[in-house]
Scaffold this motif. Structure first.
Motif, short mmCIF file in Angstrom:
data_model
loop_
_atom_site.label_atom_id
_atom_site.label_comp_id
_atom_site.label_asym_id
_atom_site.label_seq_id
_atom_site.Cartn_x
_atom_site.Cartn_y
_atom_site.Cartn_z
N SER A 1 -5.07 9.68 0.15
CA SER A 1 -5.64 9.48 1.49
C SER A 1 -7.12 9.22 1.35
O SER A 1 -7.94 10.14 1.41
N SER A 2 -7.45 7.97 1.14
CA SER A 2 -8.84 7.60 0.86
C SER A 2 -9.76 8.01 2.01
O SER A 2 -9.44 7.82 3.19
N GLY A 3 -10.91 8.58 1.65
CA GLY A 3 -11.91 8.99 2.64
C GLY A 3 -11.72 10.42 3.12
O GLY A 3 -12.59 10.96 3.81
N SER A 4 -10.59 11.04 2.82
CA SER A 4 -10.34 12.43 3.24
C SER A 4 -10.84 13.41 2.18
O SER A 4 -10.91 13.08 0.98
N LEU A 5 -11.14 14.61 2.63
CA LEU A 5 -11.53 15.69 1.72
C LEU A 5 -10.47 16.80 1.85
O LEU A 5 -10.04 17.13 2.97
N ALA A 6 -10.06 17.39 0.73
CA ALA A 6 -9.03 18.44 0.73
C ALA A 6 -9.59 19.75 0.19
O ALA A 6 -10.47 19.74 -0.68
N THR A 7 -9.04 20.83 0.69
CA THR A 7 -9.47 22.16 0.22
C THR A 7 -8.29 23.14 0.33
O THR A 7 -7.44 23.01 1.21
N ILE A 8 -8.27 24.12 -0.57
CA ILE A 8 -7.26 25.19 -0.56
C ILE A 8 -8.00 26.52 -0.60
O ILE A 8 -8.85 26.74 -1.47
N ASP B 1 -7.08 22.55 -7.96
CA ASP B 1 -8.08 21.48 -7.92
C ASP B 1 -7.39 20.12 -8.06
O ASP B 1 -7.73 19.15 -7.38
N GLY B 2 -6.39 20.06 -8.95
CA GLY B 2 -5.64 18.83 -9.14
C GLY B 2 -4.88 18.44 -7.88
O GLY B 2 -4.75 17.26 -7.56
N LEU B 3 -4.34 19.43 -7.15
CA LEU B 3 -3.64 19.15 -5.90
C LEU B 3 -4.58 18.50 -4.88
O LEU B 3 -4.23 17.51 -4.24
N CYS B 4 -5.79 19.08 -4.77
CA CYS B 4 -6.75 18.53 -3.80
C CYS B 4 -7.15 17.09 -4.18
O CYS B 4 -7.26 16.20 -3.32
N ARG B 5 -7.38 16.89 -5.47
CA ARG B 5 -7.79 15.53 -5.91
C ARG B 5 -6.66 14.52 -5.68
O ARG B 5 -6.91 13.36 -5.35
N LEU B 6 -5.41 14.95 -5.85
CA LEU B 6 -4.30 14.05 -5.60
C LEU B 6 -4.27 13.63 -4.12
O LEU B 6 -4.04 12.46 -3.80
N VAL B 7 -4.51 14.57 -3.23
CA VAL B 7 -4.54 14.26 -1.80
C VAL B 7 -5.66 13.27 -1.48
O VAL B 7 -5.48 12.29 -0.75
N GLU B 8 -6.83 13.53 -2.07
CA GLU B 8 -7.97 12.67 -1.80
C GLU B 8 -7.75 11.27 -2.37
O GLU B 8 -8.24 10.26 -1.84
N GLU B 9 -7.00 11.18 -3.47
CA GLU B 9 -6.70 9.88 -4.07
C GLU B 9 -5.74 9.09 -3.19
O GLU B 9 -5.89 7.88 -3.02
N ASP C 1 0.84 -1.21 0.00
CA ASP C 1 0.00 0.00 0.00
C ASP C 1 0.87 1.26 0.00
O ASP C 1 0.58 2.23 -0.72
N ASP C 2 1.94 1.25 0.82
CA ASP C 2 2.83 2.43 0.86
C ASP C 2 3.49 2.66 -0.49
O ASP C 2 3.63 3.80 -0.95
N LEU C 3 3.89 1.58 -1.16
CA LEU C 3 4.52 1.70 -2.48
C LEU C 3 3.56 2.27 -3.49
O LEU C 3 3.92 3.12 -4.30
N LYS C 4 2.31 1.78 -3.44
CA LYS C 4 1.31 2.29 -4.40
C LYS C 4 1.04 3.77 -4.16
O LYS C 4 0.91 4.55 -5.10
N ARG C 5 0.96 4.15 -2.85
CA ARG C 5 0.72 5.57 -2.57
C ARG C 5 1.90 6.43 -3.05
O ARG C 5 1.71 7.53 -3.59
N ALA C 6 3.10 5.94 -2.86
CA ALA C 6 4.28 6.70 -3.29
C ALA C 6 4.29 6.87 -4.81
O ALA C 6 4.59 7.94 -5.34
N GLU C 7 3.92 5.77 -5.53
CA GLU C 7 3.87 5.86 -6.99
C GLU C 7 2.78 6.82 -7.43
O GLU C 7 2.96 7.61 -8.37
N THR C 8 1.64 6.72 -6.75
CA THR C 8 0.53 7.64 -7.09
C THR C 8 0.95 9.09 -6.85
O THR C 8 0.67 9.99 -7.65
N TRP C 9 1.59 9.31 -5.69
CA TRP C 9 2.03 10.68 -5.37
C TRP C 9 3.04 11.20 -6.38
O TRP C 9 2.93 12.34 -6.86
N LEU C 10 4.03 10.38 -6.74
CA LEU C 10 5.06 10.80 -7.69
C LEU C 10 4.46 11.13 -9.04
O LEU C 10 4.79 12.15 -9.66
N ALA C 11 3.55 10.26 -9.50
CA ALA C 11 2.91 10.51 -10.81
C ALA C 11 2.08 11.79 -10.74
O ALA C 11 2.09 12.62 -11.67
N GLY C 12 1.33 11.96 -9.64
CA GLY C 12 0.51 13.16 -9.50
C GLY C 12 1.34 14.43 -9.41
O GLY C 12 0.99 15.47 -9.98
#
Length: 780
Positions: free
Chosen positions: A55-62, A45-53, A15-26
């Motif tokens: 950290s599942s279940g979290s909502l992000a806002t700027i 908007d893309g930054l917030c969606r990357l966070v929500e992707e 799971d940590d590896l997948k999150r790291a890959e997702t974060w790097l790609a984002g």
């Protein structure tokens, strides 16, 4: 470790590896969006969606902070319910305004693990709780300069604190958001600046253009476009040479391309076609703009209409050709110079006189070989200064003829201006004045010889008399006059001390220079320093401009300080410096000024007595008393009275238009018997009055004028010096007694009297005071 634990650990690593890959790609995707210039809202908007992707279940806002009123506004909240964003938008930051309002106010992260109980959410908790949001973690977004740009927040559906993963996300997202916001604001500011710059450039009444690094045209201002007849809809990138005159096109393109390839500023002249089909001459200039790495990112250029100037130059060239034909026929030296003073042309007279060619005359250093070395530096300085002022000037100098002989010329320079007042030529004419200079030199020598003859025969024309005391004085004058020694002239009032000073000056080597007289007693003490040494503008109230003092005016000559004994103490110090170091400072200045002045001084006071009582500096007295001359009183030279009377009667009779042929014998006897306390000045006054009243050719005087009333004395006559010395002895004795015989130190007699210790020692010795008796008295 059992199998289930291993499987759980392996699953967490995956799971940590997948999150790291997702974060790097984002992150790469967002950086690419920033580089491509995507809008700020899309990036955030893309930054917030990357966070929500991640950290599942979290909502992000700027939210972005409006610096004008300290309010927060949502810039991105892709998953946050609209009711929440609408309610929160526009809140003013403060110490207890939810997570974001408080984080922006405190300038630090704010972690709320349970919205339901945290006091920061007292006024707002119903909004997130109604949507199942239990925790909020906010962090301020800072600019590179440290100011708050906004906040980034994560809302969780379960109460709790962020873990290391969330802290890292908050830090990275805040950094990326800062980059995007600052870039957006910089681009917005640049767009606004460029818009304002274009509006400004369009209002400038000159042709202005902007080129790309390769020289391609990006922009031309309104004036340039209107000249060519282009409308706002026409493309900006017209071909570089499409408006250039065919005869100039190849040259302009070659020069332009060569200079652009070298990255050097360029300047050229070319004819450009206007919308009426006519060509006009323009001066075209281009300058590169470079970035921090030195790469050219823009070329900025101007085009200035010089059609009128070109026509004027063409007309000037035609006129000059005609003028050259005329000047070559004039038998006088004539030269034509450029505005900077360089020679463009010289007529036949110049070339024939110097034996030089026109190319020789055009050389920069031709004047060094043409003009006399003694005149060259003076001419160079005068010429440079006059050319810079743009004013006519003239100079006299010697020019070498081709046979090597020098002749004097009067050279006059006159500027020629165009219609706009600009100097476009200088015309110089040289007139041979050799004969005039030789005649002036002859007259000068004749005048000098005549002056020497007059001085020799009538050096003392106003010093009348032949008595022995007067002959001694005149003998002293004859000896001291040729040398530069300082002279102190002593004598009673009215004895003719100034006449002696003038006689010394006339017989000195400085006789052709100034003789400056200063009556020290007639000038207020507050102004004497300014009178002698001058002052700077603003040195004191009323000093509206710089003023030269008498010493500067007498430089090279003689200054006569009459009544020197009346100088105040501070001026005595300044005079001592002049005598010792030959320099002084103007009042209000610290810049020393050197002078070459001979000092003659006069006084009717007893300066030794003044030194004794401390009113005149002892060191100054010895500096002045190098060569003392004592002028005898009229009582001491009674034998001269008949000659003086005859001389003065003739002078005042001529002035009054009368003829007086005889002098009564009784009158002469009366004059010789009188004591003349006012000396020659009193004698002059009596004779002038008598001449005015005289009605016949025989001179006489009213006897009552020469009678003095006796002054009864109240006691024995005591010399003034003795009285002063006795008074000084009393004062010093009292001070020594009060100080118990102590002289130096803060409690000594010198400090009590306010004089230097050395001065007090000298006075004690001079006055014969036994200072030891005061110590003995104290011991008893």
């Amino acid at each position: 470790m059992n199998t289930d634990s291993v499987e759980l650990a392996e699953g967490a690593q995956v799971d940590d590896l997948k999150r790291a890959e997702t974060w790097l790609a984002g992150e790469n995707r967002l950086l690419e969006m920033i580089a491509k210039g995507n809008s700020l809202n899309v990036i955030l908007d893309g930054l917030c969606r990357l966070v929500e992707e991640i950290s599942s279940g979290s909502l992000a806002t700027i939210l972005l902070l409006d610096p004008n009123d300290n309010r927060l506004w949502h810039a991105a909240a892709p998953s946050l319910p609209k009711s929440c964003t609408d309610a929160i938008d526009g809140i003013v930051i403060g110490p207890s305004v939810g997570s974001c309002g408080t984080a922006a106010y405190r300038r630090e992260p704010v972690i709320v693990s349970d919205i339901a109980t945290d006091p920061l959410w007292a006024d707002y908790r119903h909004l997130p709780l109604s949507h199942g949001l239990q925790a909020s973690w906010s962090a301020p977004i800072f600019s590179s300069e440290g100011s708050v740009l906004g906040t980034f927040a994560i809302y969780a559906r379960e109460p709790g604190n962020p873990g290391p993963q969330h802290h890292k996300i908050i830090e990275q997202i805040s950094h990326l958001a800062s980059i995007a916001i600052e870039r957006n604001r910089a681009e917005e500011k640049l767009r606004q600046s460029e818009s304002e710059l274009r509006q400004l450039i369009d209002a400038v009444p000159h042709h202005i253009f902007v080129l790309g690094p390769d020289g391609s045209r990006l922009y031309s201002n309104q004036v340039a476009r209107e000249y060519h007849g282009l409308t706002p809809e026409d493309p900006q990138e017209e071909r570089p040479a499409m408006f250039v005159h065919p005869d100039d096109r190849e040259r302009v393109l070659a020069e332009r391309q060569s200079l652009i390839s070298r990255g050097a500023p360029y300047e050229m002249e070319a004819r450009l076609r206007g919308k009426n089909g006519q060509y006009r001459w323009f001066l075209i200039r281009g300058n590169p703009l470079r970035d921090e790495q030195g790469r050219i990112i823009r070329w900025y250029g101007t085009r200035t209409d010089i059609e009128d100037r070109r026509r004027a130059e063409e007309k000037l060239r035609q006129d000059e050709r005609e003028l050259r034909r005329i000047t070559d026929a004039i038998p006088q030296a004539i030269s034509v110079l450029a505005p900077d003073g360089s020679t463009l042309h010289a007529n036949e007279f110049v070339l024939d006189y110097t034996g030089l060619s026109l190319e020789d005359v055009k050389a920069d250093d031709f004047r060094a070989g043409l003009f006399h070395p003694d005149d060259l530096e003076r001419l160079r300085d005068e010429r440079r200064e006059a050319l810079s002022r743009g004013e006519p000037f003239e100079a006299e100098l010697r020019a070498r003829r081709k046979d090597g002989r020098y002749r004097w010329f009067l050279v006059r320079y006159n500027p020629f201006h165009d219609e706009n007042g600009n100097i476009i030529r200088w015309y110089a004419t040289g007139t041979d004045i050799e004969d005039r200079k030789q005649a002036e030199e002859r007259v000068q020598k004749e005048n000098l010889a005549l002056r020497e003859e007059i001085d020799h025969s009538s050096m003392f024309e106003e010093i009348v008399g032949s008595s022995e005391p007067l002959r001694k004085v005149l003998a002293q004058v004859g000896k001291v006059a040729p040398v530069d020694s300082t002279v102190l002239i002593l004598g009673e009032t009215g004895t003719g001390k100034e006449l002696i000073a003038r006689a010394i000056h006339k017989r000195s080597k400085r006789s052709t220079r100034a003789f400056i007289r200063v009556n020290c007693a007639a000038i207020p003490q507050s102004l004497i320093a300014s009178e002698l040494f001058g002052h700077e503008k603003g040195a004191f109230t009323g000093a509206l401009q710089r003023r030269l003092g008498r010493f500067e005016l007498a430089d090279g000559g003689t200054i006569f300080l009459d009544e020197i004994g009346e100088l105040p103490a501070e001026t005595q110090i300044a005079l001592l410096r002049v005598l010792q170091e030959r320099e002084f400072e103007r009042v209000g200045s610290s810049q020393p000024i050197s002078v070459d002045v001979r000092v003659l001084a006069a006084t009717n006071r007893d300066l030794k007595a003044a030194v004794a009582i401390g009113t005149f500096r002892e060191d100054l007295f010895y500096r002045l008393n190098v060569f003392p001359i004592q002028i005898p009183s009229l009582r001491e030279r009674a034998d001269d009275i008949p000659l003086l009377v005859e001389y003065l009667i003739e002078r005042y009779a001529k002035k009054a238009g009368k003829k007086i042929r005889n002098i009564r014998k009784k009158t002469l006897e009366l004059f010789q018997a009188y004591d003349w306390q006012g000396n020659i000045r009193e004698l002059q006054n009596v004779i002038e009055r008598a001449v005015v009243l005289c009605d016949s050719e025989t001179f006489s005087v009213d006897e009552t004028w020469l009678k003095r009333e006796g002054r009864p004395l109240s006691g024995p006559s005591v010399p003034f010096v003795a009285t002063v010395a006795e008074r000084e002895r009393e004062i010093i004795g009292a001070a020594l007694a009060a100080c118990q015989g102590r002289i130096a130190g803060p409690s000594g007699a010198a400090a009590k009297l306010g004089i230097p210790r050395q001065t007090l020692d000298s006075k004690i010795k001079t006055l014969g005071i036994d200072k030891h008796r005061f110590k003995a008295r104290h011991a008893d």
